[in-house]
Design an enzyme around this catalytic site. Structure first.
Site, PDB file in Angstrom:
ATOM      1  N   LYS A 169       0.539  -1.571  -0.104  1.00  0.00           N
ATOM      2  CA  LYS A 169       0.008   0.022   0.085  1.00  0.00           C
ATOM      3  C   LYS A 169       0.587   1.541   0.211  1.00  0.00           C
ATOM      4  O   LYS A 169       1.573   1.814   0.756  1.00  0.00           O
ATOM      5  CB  LYS A 169      -1.189  -0.003   1.247  1.00  0.00           C
ATOM      6  CG  LYS A 169      -1.968   1.307   0.933  1.00  0.00           C
ATOM      7  CD  LYS A 169      -2.511   1.976   2.376  1.00  0.00           C
ATOM      8  CE  LYS A 169      -1.188   3.054   2.582  1.00  0.00           C
ATOM      9  NZ  LYS A 169      -1.735   3.747   1.881  1.00  0.00           N
ATOM     10  N   GLY A 200      -5.579   3.839  -1.801  1.00  0.00           N
ATOM     11  CA  GLY A 200      -5.974   3.874  -1.151  1.00  0.00           C
ATOM     12  C   GLY A 200      -6.194   4.583   0.377  1.00  0.00           C
ATOM     13  O   GLY A 200      -4.962   4.564   0.801  1.00  0.00           O
ATOM     14  N   GLY A 202      -4.683   5.657   3.964  1.00  0.00           N
ATOM     15  CA  GLY A 202      -3.582   4.755   5.056  1.00  0.00           C
ATOM     16  C   GLY A 202      -4.292   3.842   5.679  1.00  0.00           C
ATOM     17  O   GLY A 202      -4.409   2.728   6.016  1.00  0.00           O
ATOM     18  N   GLY A 206      -4.680   0.276   5.477  1.00  0.00           N
ATOM     19  CA  GLY A 206      -3.943   0.390   6.539  1.00  0.00           C
ATOM     20  C   GLY A 206      -4.262  -0.840   7.894  1.00  0.00           C
ATOM     21  O   GLY A 206      -3.668  -1.712   8.070  1.00  0.00           O
ATOM     22  N   CYS A 278      13.447  10.131   8.115  1.00  0.00           N
ATOM     23  CA  CYS A 278      13.576  10.133   9.643  1.00  0.00           C
ATOM     24  C   CYS A 278      15.333   9.856   9.956  1.00  0.00           C
ATOM     25  O   CYS A 278      15.009  10.025  11.229  1.00  0.00           O
ATOM     26  CB  CYS A 278      13.674   8.845   9.078  1.00  0.00           C
ATOM     27  SG  CYS A 278      13.952   7.478   8.223  1.00  0.00           S
TER      28      CYS A 278
END
Ligand code: NAP
Ligand code: MG
Length: 490
Positions: A169, A200, A202, A206, A278
């Protein structure tokens, strides 16, 4: 790029269960670049079923055949590398030169794992038993948008190398990159059902993956907040959950460091990709007696940065979205309110680039480790400078964080550098450089996660289960070493 991006399930492009779409916006210009379908639970169910069907055969092909597939994907990715770099730049505003580097890193994920498969010990005898390392099963892969070309690859490549099948995803802000990634997988001849992509929201897609009873593992990279949610959603089905989460990485400039080089590393590390990294060294720790000189060098390096159209030769493009820009503004205001000293940058958009979601590269000095801007991940071009009084003090400040993703040490005495590096509670410590090493394991201590990516075997291990076969043929082959088994007690 097509106008509407569709689902890729069981080897074909297919429409989502309903016709809702979300608009995609280029953050550098505000222009609409297309739309992405909003998949639903039933799309996830179809993708998981396809992955489950494919698993029974794909999990049993030889490592050499899997290596050949990874090699074909690497070649196809390389061939379409420039298209991918442009897709990323259009999706989320990364300067094109950086997008190209991330594409190179993605290709390396596939090619280096293909190489590893040649002699990886999937089966070993130990004493009287056989230990097999088997693919864990169907994996839900959820990457973020900040280095999408690489982050999709760093999950898909080790999963397939292990013999797993996947449902990816992509992050909505990286939808064109996701579409192109699926085209690459398809063109490389990935067997039907081995790779599936559902697009789509999250929270919906998810959650459908994390709670799905027929998904064996979730590999998630994103914010710590959503990581906690994924872990909770996956708990009732006892999935393995591999988390790569946020960071607030410390950068210790030792007293004997080359200050000019250290300032350049600090600025490059924080400001590249507009701070949306990050592992960015967002807390720079400097000996108190060097603070004026170091601040001057940092101000100079930041003033030289160029900002603008990320398709051009600039250091910074926009941040990825309006929401991200608002977050950055909130933290800059908070830094000022908390009494940190604004050295350069500040609120609002830079003069030279006021269309699009551009933020000003901003440096705060006199930051203390209890301020919000030192404790929380901003994910924007905002650097904090903190002062320390001794090496012990520096290590203590560095480790005083809920996060532990990366850490950075600058210095010229190798013994001292290694000693400090070994005391830091972080998954990758980077010495005299701004950049992580993709061939070394990478991942978080503490609330920065529990998984490892990169590092070839370290990444592969995440997707393997361990099986022991005891007795029978395994034991007969090594009968002379057989250990007594308390069979009656079992
Ligand atoms: P995010 O908001 O946590 O989203 C990450 C991914 O999760 C996206 O694909 C998102 O989809 C999806 N998602 C959203 N809600 C979900 C839910 N309830 N269940 C399952 N998935 C869900 O993070 P982000 O804003 O994309 O990325 C920035 C964060 O990632 C930062 O905190 C950064 O530090 C972290 N990060 C960590 C690493 C690392 O290796 N440790 C690397 C890069 C980034 P949508 O976006 O489509 O909603
Ligand atoms: Mg998000």
């Amino acid at each position: 790029m097509t106008d509407i991006i569709h689902q890729y399930i069981d080897g074909s492009w297919t429409d989502a269960a309903d016709g809702n779409v979300a608009e995609l916006i280029n953050p550098a210009t505000g222009e609409v670049t297309g739309a992405v379908e909003q998949g639903r639970q039933s799309d996830v169910d179809r993708a998981v079923a396809a992955a489950r069907r494919a698993f029974s055969s794909f999990s049993r092909i030889s490592p050499a055949e899997r290596a050949a597939l990874l090699g074909a994907i690497a070649a196809e990715y390389q061939r379409r590398g420039e298209e991918m770099a442009l897709a990323v730049t259009t999706d989320m505003g990364m300067p094109l030169a950086n997008s190209r580097m991330a594409v190179g890193a993605a290709v390396l994920q596939f090619s280096s794992l293909a190489g590893l498969l040649a002699d990886y010990p999937f089966e070993e005898t130990a004493g009287s038993h056989l230990v097999r390392r088997e693919p864990i099963g169907v994996c839900g892969l959820i990457p973020p948008w900040n280095y999408p070309a690489m982050q999709m690859a760093e999950k898909v490549a080790p999963a397939l190398a292990a013999g797993c099948t996947v449902v990816l995803k992509p992050a909505e802000l990286a939808s064109h990159a996701g579409e192109l990634f699926a085209e690459i997988m398809d063109a490389a001849g990935t067997p039907k059902g081995v790779f599936n992509m559902v697009l789509g929201r999250g929270s919906l897609i998810g959650t459908a993956l994390s709670t799905h009873p027929d998904v064996d593992m979730i590999a998630f990279t994103g914010s710590t907040k959503v990581g906690v949610q994924v872990q909770q959603d996956a708990a009732p089905t006892i999935k393995r959950v591999s988390l790569e989460l946020g960071g607030k990485s410390a950068h210790i400039v030792l007293p004997d460091a080359d200050l000019q080089a250290a300032a350049e590393v600090a600025v490059a590390g924080v400001m590249s990709n507009s701070g949306q990294t990050c592992a960015a060294p967002t807390r720079t720790l400097v000996p108190r007696e060097l603070k004026d000189e170091f601040t001057r060098l940092v101000r100079q390096a930041v003033a030289a940065l160029t900002i603008g159209d990320p398709r051009g030769e600039v250091n910074l493009g926009p941040v990825a979205s309006e929401a991200q820009w608002n977050t950055v503004q909130r933290y800059i205001a908070l830094g000022i309110k908390e009494g940190a000293q604004l050295i350069i940058g500040g609120p609002g958009k830079p003069d030279q680039a006021d269309a699009g979601w551009f933020a000003r590269p901003t440096v705060f000095a006199d930051v203390t480790n209890d301020m919000h801007i030192a404790r929380e991940e901003i994910f924007g071009p905002v650097m904090s400078l903190l002062w320390y009084d001794s090496i012990d003090d520096a290590v203590e400040i560095a480790n005083d964080s809920p996060y532990g993703l990366a850490a950075y040490v600058q210095g010229s005495d190798p013994g001292l550098v290694r000693d400090v590096a070994s005391r830091l509670r972080a998954g990758q410590v980077i010495v005299n450089s701004a950049y992580p090493d993709l061939m070394a394991p990478f991942g978080g201590y503490k609330q920065s996660g529990n998984g490892r990516i990169w590092g070839n075997a370290a990444a592969l291990d995440e997707y393997l289960e361990t099986k022991a076969i005891v007795g029978g043929i395994a034991a007969r082959e090594t009968a002379d070493q057989a250990t007594p088994r308390p069979a009656a007690a079992l």
